[in-house]
Every structure is written in structure tokens, then in C-alpha cells.
Motif scaffolding. Sequence first.
Motif, PDB file in Angstrom:
ATOM      1  N   THR A 327       1.961  -1.555  -2.198  1.00 44.37           N
ATOM      2  CA  THR A 327       2.609  -0.257  -2.039  1.00 44.37           C
ATOM      3  C   THR A 327       1.733   0.694  -1.244  1.00 44.37           C
ATOM      4  OG1 THR A 327       1.665   0.706  -4.055  1.00 44.37           O
ATOM      5  CG2 THR A 327       3.748  -0.524  -4.282  1.00 44.37           C
ATOM      6  N   ARG A 328       2.374   1.718  -0.648  1.00 38.22           N
ATOM      7  CA  ARG A 328       1.625   2.751   0.057  1.00 38.22           C
ATOM      8  C   ARG A 328       0.729   3.514  -0.912  1.00 38.22           C
ATOM      9  NH1 ARG A 328       3.343   7.251   4.525  1.00 38.22           N
ATOM     10  NH2 ARG A 328       4.102   5.366   5.549  1.00 38.22           N
ATOM     11  N   GLU A 329       1.211   3.764  -2.116  1.00 42.59           N
ATOM     12  CA  GLU A 329       0.424   4.523  -3.097  1.00 42.59           C
ATOM     13  C   GLU A 329      -0.883   3.806  -3.422  1.00 42.59           C
ATOM     14  OE1 GLU A 329       4.403   5.841  -2.875  1.00 42.59           O
ATOM     15  OE2 GLU A 329       3.671   3.813  -3.387  1.00 42.59           O
ATOM     16  N   ARG A 330      -0.791   2.503  -3.630  1.00 44.01           N
ATOM     17  CA  ARG A 330      -2.014   1.748  -3.940  1.00 44.01           C
ATOM     18  C   ARG A 330      -2.933   1.683  -2.722  1.00 44.01           C
ATOM     19  NH1 ARG A 330      -1.515  -3.960  -6.969  1.00 44.01           N
ATOM     20  NH2 ARG A 330      -1.435  -2.618  -8.810  1.00 44.01           N
ATOM     21  N   ALA A 331      -2.354   1.521  -1.547  1.00 43.17           N
ATOM     22  CA  ALA A 331      -3.157   1.486  -0.318  1.00 43.17           C
ATOM     23  C   ALA A 331      -3.900   2.808  -0.115  1.00 43.17           C
ATOM     24  CB  ALA A 331      -2.269   1.186   0.884  1.00 43.17           C
ATOM     25  N   PHE A 332      -3.197   3.927  -0.306  1.00 42.93           N
ATOM     26  CA  PHE A 332      -3.830   5.235  -0.158  1.00 42.93           C
ATOM     27  C   PHE A 332      -4.907   5.449  -1.216  1.00 42.93           C
ATOM     28  CE2 PHE A 332      -0.768   8.094   2.450  1.00 42.93           C
ATOM     29  CZ  PHE A 332      -0.723   7.135   3.444  1.00 42.93           C
ATOM     30  N   CYS A 355      -7.869   1.522   7.884  1.00 42.26           N
ATOM     31  CA  CYS A 355      -6.710   2.390   8.068  1.00 42.26           C
ATOM     32  C   CYS A 355      -5.470   1.748   7.476  1.00 42.26           C
ATOM     33  CB  CYS A 355      -6.498   2.730   9.541  1.00 42.26           C
ATOM     34  SG  CYS A 355      -5.729   1.418  10.515  1.00 42.26           S
ATOM     35  N   HIS A 356      -4.424   2.561   7.382  1.00 41.71           N
ATOM     36  CA  HIS A 356      -3.106   2.156   6.887  1.00 41.71           C
ATOM     37  C   HIS A 356      -2.179   2.095   8.104  1.00 41.71           C
ATOM     38  CE1 HIS A 356       0.893   3.173   4.960  1.00 41.71           C
ATOM     39  NE2 HIS A 356       0.502   2.119   4.241  1.00 41.71           N
ATOM     40  N   PRO A 357      -1.960   0.913   8.695  1.00 40.60           N
ATOM     41  CA  PRO A 357      -1.219   0.822   9.952  1.00 40.60           C
ATOM     42  C   PRO A 357       0.170   1.448   9.922  1.00 40.60           C
ATOM     43  CG  PRO A 357      -2.369  -1.232   9.538  1.00 40.60           C
ATOM     44  CD  PRO A 357      -2.517  -0.403   8.294  1.00 40.60           C
ATOM     45  N   ALA A 358       0.886   1.314   8.819  1.00 40.48           N
ATOM     46  CA  ALA A 358       2.264   1.820   8.779  1.00 40.48           C
ATOM     47  C   ALA A 358       2.336   3.327   8.994  1.00 40.48           C
ATOM     48  CB  ALA A 358       2.928   1.446   7.455  1.00 40.48           C
ATOM     49  N   SER A 359       1.264   4.038   8.653  1.00 39.55           N
ATOM     50  CA  SER A 359       1.270   5.495   8.820  1.00 39.55           C
ATOM     51  C   SER A 359       0.385   5.967   9.963  1.00 39.55           C
ATOM     52  CB  SER A 359       0.819   6.175   7.519  1.00 39.55           C
ATOM     53  OG  SER A 359      -0.508   5.802   7.170  1.00 39.55           O
ATOM     54  N   THR A 361      -1.402   3.469  13.273  1.00 40.37           N
ATOM     55  CA  THR A 361      -1.283   2.729  14.530  1.00 40.37           C
ATOM     56  C   THR A 361       0.131   2.250  14.820  1.00 40.37           C
ATOM     57  OG1 THR A 361      -1.896   0.674  13.410  1.00 40.37           O
ATOM     58  CG2 THR A 361      -3.670   1.959  14.403  1.00 40.37           C
ATOM     59  N   HIS A 362       0.959   2.068  13.784  1.00 38.18           N
ATOM     60  CA  HIS A 362       2.324   1.577  13.963  1.00 38.18           C
ATOM     61  C   HIS A 362       3.358   2.575  13.449  1.00 38.18           C
ATOM     62  CE1 HIS A 362      -0.085  -1.979  14.578  1.00 38.18           C
ATOM     63  NE2 HIS A 362       0.972  -2.625  15.021  1.00 38.18           N
ATOM     64  N   ALA A 363       2.944   3.820  13.329  1.00 42.20           N
ATOM     65  CA  ALA A 363       3.851   4.844  12.807  1.00 42.20           C
ATOM     66  C   ALA A 363       4.993   5.156  13.762  1.00 42.20           C
ATOM     67  CB  ALA A 363       3.069   6.127  12.497  1.00 42.20           C
ATOM     68  N   ASN A 364       4.806   4.873  15.067  1.00 39.69           N
ATOM     69  CA  ASN A 364       5.851   5.193  16.041  1.00 39.69           C
ATOM     70  C   ASN A 364       6.945   4.136  16.103  1.00 39.69           C
ATOM     71  OD1 ASN A 364       4.351   3.159  17.263  1.00 39.69           O
ATOM     72  ND2 ASN A 364       4.459   4.044  19.308  1.00 39.69           N
ATOM     73  N   MET A 365       6.830   3.095  15.294  1.00 39.97           N
ATOM     74  CA  MET A 365       7.835   2.033  15.279  1.00 39.97           C
ATOM     75  C   MET A 365       8.873   2.292  14.200  1.00 39.97           C
ATOM     76  SD  MET A 365       5.479  -1.385  15.741  1.00 39.97           S
ATOM     77  CE  MET A 365       6.951  -2.419  15.827  1.00 39.97           C
ATOM     78  N   ALA A 366      10.073   1.800  14.413  1.00 45.11           N
ATOM     79  CA  ALA A 366      11.120   1.902  13.403  1.00 45.11           C
ATOM     80  C   ALA A 366      10.749   1.062  12.187  1.00 45.11           C
ATOM     81  CB  ALA A 366      12.444   1.425  13.981  1.00 45.11           C
ATOM     82  N   ASP A 367      11.240   1.479  11.018  1.00 44.79           N
ATOM     83  CA  ASP A 367      10.919   0.763   9.781  1.00 44.79           C
ATOM     84  C   ASP A 367      11.283  -0.714   9.889  1.00 44.79           C
ATOM     85  OD1 ASP A 367      10.101   3.173   8.760  1.00 44.79           O
ATOM     86  OD2 ASP A 367      11.905   3.519   7.559  1.00 44.79           O
TER      87      ASP A 367
END
Length: 405
Positions: A327-332, A355-359, A361-367
Motif C-alpha cells: 500500500t501507499r500508506e506502508r510505503a510512505f 522514492c515512491h515511483p507512483a507519486s 517518477t511515474h506520477a504523470n502516467m494514467a493509473d
Amino acid sequence: MKKTTGMDRKTTQKWRPATQAVRGGTWRSEHGETSEAMFLTSGYTYDDAQTVADRFAGDAAGMTYSRLQNPTVAMLEERIALLEGAEACRAQASGMAAMTAALLCQLSAGDHCVAARAAFGSCRWLVDHLLPRFGIETSVIDSADNSEWEKAIRPNTKVFFFETPANPTLDIVDLQFVCDLARAHEIVTVVDNAFASPALQRPMEFGADVIAYSATKIMDGQGRVLAGAICGSEEWITETLMPFQRNTGPTISPFNAWVVHKGLETLSLRAHRQSENAVALGRFMEERIDAAGGHMRHPGLPSHPRHDLATAQMDTTGPIFAFDVGTRERAFAILDALELIDISNNIGDAKSLMCHPASTTHANMADEARAAMGVSEGLLRLNVGLEDIADLTEDMDRALGAAGV
């Protein structure tokens, strides 16, 4: 200026990589400096009108303008080409300038490019958004499935574009298979080798045509400057890349080129030591990550599905790996508990960074696109540096514990 002790390219090509990293691409002025000089100039003067006319006509060697040639930049290009085993190299302003130039210089409306699904976010933006704007068709495939490459080929396919290891999922592409397939169909392979550098992997040994780099990463290795590079044959660099570069100007500054040039002197030492640290830290973490329901993505560990391939085509598997904690919560929570390792989206640095890529380096990509390439909300990417492995292990142990892993 002259090259080191009068050595020509044929001589320097005979040197072994450790010598090339320190001595290759060294030109000396009449002052005999030991550390390569930095030439901060935009233009050049000439002894007479015919000399400048001959240079601009291509009939005489020499500098004309720093968008096209600069002694400091030329030294960097020569050294990278030697390390890569390439005939020629052109330095770029950044890694993404290199990726963009390597594609746009050879693709036109109506052409088709096959790209790996797992890639840096900005590289996927080129494939998903920029190329189609110019009428260039693109297909995105699972690069770890050899059959997908052959299935994707069309009559108008001109380029295969991929990273190995891939950012941030650490997918490994079978270089020999893909390069052989491309050659059989007269397709140009463009390989992003930023995660490995020529110190750890040389795709041209497997038949790759063009190698593109973010030299910001392991080549500089100390988080100081932006830089990129493109390697290829002399013919491809001169006839295909140079017209694009000359007229669009993705030019690296002499200062940045000098910094990367000096960084190359210690590239192999840093890359191998950081790789050793990465494998050691990954081994420490793997059982814990698995027990918490997550999984490791580390080509240096036998659990990676292409571990054998990675170790066969790389000298060692690099300083970067990823792991998923659900989860994002655990990653953060892990990121926030770090004391030694820095939160940063850079890689290849001598300092350990996560780092957390989803937020980031890859934040500009669609889910949907992130999910398809395996960039989940629980994924963390770790660049392992040169710190003492015991200190890194203690910091990671504490951070994992704080997140309940």
C-alpha cells in the motif's frame, strides 16, 4: 590541443576499460595539465577567412561553434565511446534529451516504433504521447516476453526502444534475442542503459545499434549535473543523429561535460561496490518483505524471474532494485522512518536514495498504465550507495519495523 602523450584512437582502443576510464579522451594544451581543461566558450576565432570557410564546409577539422563542437565535450564523448565499445558518441543536455533525440532523429510520420511497457515515466510519455503527435505509430509490449517482440513487428517498424534493467520494475530484456530479431528485420535497436552504465553492461556486445544514457545517473554518480549521451556507429551518428542535433540544439554545457568526464574515472569502482551493497541489502530484506506479503524486484537475487539472464548479460546487477509493500500508506511510512537513506527521485548516486515511483517518477502516467507496467501504490525504488552496508542495513531494519514489515 593534443591527445594524451600523442596517443591516437587506435592506441586508446587497445587499452582495457579501467585504463580507458582514466586516460581515454584526454587532450592536453600546451600547458601540459594533468586534469583535463574546461573550455567555457560559445565560439572560436580563426587565423583567416578560408580556414573558417573550410571548417563550415566540412573540408577541414576544427571547432566552429559550441552547439556543434567543444573540446571539453569532445573529450567526454571520446571517453564514453571507448567505454561503450562504440565508434562514436554525442553528449546531450540531459538523459531525456538523449532519449528524445535518439528516437526523433530517425523516425518520421508513418513509421512504427515498438517499445517496452516497463520504462521510466518520461520515456513512456515519449512513446505514448509525443511520437503519436507526429504521426509515428507506437506499440507497447511486455519486454520480458520474447514472443511479444516478434508479434509486434509491422512492415513499417523502424525502431525497438527499451531499457534493461527497466525503471523501476527491474524487468530484464534478453539483449541477444531482441537485437538478433531486430537485425533480421532491419530494425534499429535503441537501448536505454542508464541503470547499468558501460561499467556493468555493454549492449553493443549483443548487437544493439544505439545506446542512450542519462549520464546524470551512474556516470556522474554524485548528483551534481544533468547530462546525457548517445552512442552508435560513426555513420549513424554523423548521418542520422547529427542533422537533428545540429539544428535542434540539445547541447550539454562544457562544465557539465567536464564533471561527468571526471566522474567516469571512478565509474567502475563505484558501480561494482554499490552493486555489492545492493545485493547484500536485498538479501537482508527479502525474507521480511515476503513474510509481509510483498515481493522483491532485484535481478541480483535468485528470486528474480530473469536472474540467470541478468547475470549472464551484466557484469553485476547494479545498485538499484525495487520492492513492493502493498500500500501507499506502508510505503510512505517506510520513507518517513528513514534516517540515513534520503528520500529522492534520483538514481545512480553514491548516496543511498529511495522514492515512491507512483507519486514521483511515474506520477504523470494514467493509473491504468502504471498498473499495467507493475508500478503499484506499494512499490518503492531504492538506489543503494557507497555507505557502510551495516549502517544501511540498520536504517532499513528500523524503517521496515516502523511500517510493520
